[in-house]
Design an enzyme around this catalytic site. Structure first.
Site, short mmCIF file in Angstrom:
data_model
loop_
_atom_site.label_atom_id
_atom_site.label_comp_id
_atom_site.label_asym_id
_atom_site.label_seq_id
_atom_site.Cartn_x
_atom_site.Cartn_y
_atom_site.Cartn_z
N ASP A 67 57.18 49.06 52.96
CA ASP A 67 56.02 49.19 52.09
C ASP A 67 56.13 48.27 50.87
O ASP A 67 55.13 47.73 50.42
CB ASP A 67 55.85 50.64 51.64
CG ASP A 67 55.38 51.55 52.77
OD1 ASP A 67 54.98 51.02 53.83
OD2 ASP A 67 55.42 52.78 52.59
N GLY A 68 57.33 48.09 50.35
CA GLY A 68 57.52 47.18 49.21
C GLY A 68 57.13 45.75 49.55
O GLY A 68 56.51 45.06 48.75
N ASN A 140 48.16 49.58 44.99
CA ASN A 140 48.13 50.98 44.60
C ASN A 140 47.83 51.20 43.12
O ASN A 140 46.96 51.97 42.76
CB ASN A 140 49.46 51.67 44.92
CG ASN A 140 49.64 51.90 46.39
OD1 ASN A 140 48.70 51.80 47.16
ND2 ASN A 140 50.86 52.21 46.79
#
Length: 156
Positions: A67-68, A140
């Site tokens: 995800d990073g 996000n």
């Protein structure tokens, strides 16, 4: 079709996997363009991109990692709104949802134009003075923190 590829995790196993993905794309007559981070580990005459050169004319973007890595990929994609496929090569992936085992199938669907996409909201931070060296996108959230000064900050 032009496909941009980014990864930031490099060891012999991941390099072989990146080469496999590039081979699968080439067998579908897609052109692979690699990020500057991959170029340092896999320079075989591929066209490359970085934050300054940007992504011109890429049809898809592949983020290989966790995800990073996918969140970092947003800084490359920026305002271009390129559909991004997150291939999870780590342990857990909430954003990068395609596993190594599902990669070949997902790439085939992508090259056939049959890959389902989800819309996400892209955030951009503008500031005066110019911060982040032109890399001001996020998926996000942004975190705004006050440094060691006692002055107030204003957020609009």
């Amino acid at each position: 079709m032009r496909v941009a590829i980014h990864s930031r995790d490099f060891h012999s196993k991941s390099t072989r996997f990146i080469e496999k993905v590039i081979g699968l794309l080439q067998s579908s007559n897609a052109e692979a363009i690699i990020s500057d981070k991959i170029r340092t580990h896999l320079d075989k005459g591929f066209k490359s991109f970085d934050h300054k050169s940007g992504l011109k004319n890429a049809d898809y973007f592949i983020s290989m990692g966790g995800d990073g890595t996918l969140l970092e990929s947003v800084t490359y994609v920026g305002k271009h709104e390129i559909p991004t496929l997150g291939i999870n090569t780590g342990r857990l992936g909430f954003l990068a949802t395609v596993s190594r085992e599902e990669t070949e199938r997902a790439l085939k669907l992508m090259c056939q134009g049959k890959l389902k996409t989800d819309k996400r909201t892209l955030l951009q931070l503008t500031s005066d003075p110019k911060l982040f060296d032109g890399v001001s996108y996020a998926l996000n959230d942004f975190t705004i923190m006050k440094k060691d000064s006692s002055s107030m900050i204003t957020v609009h």
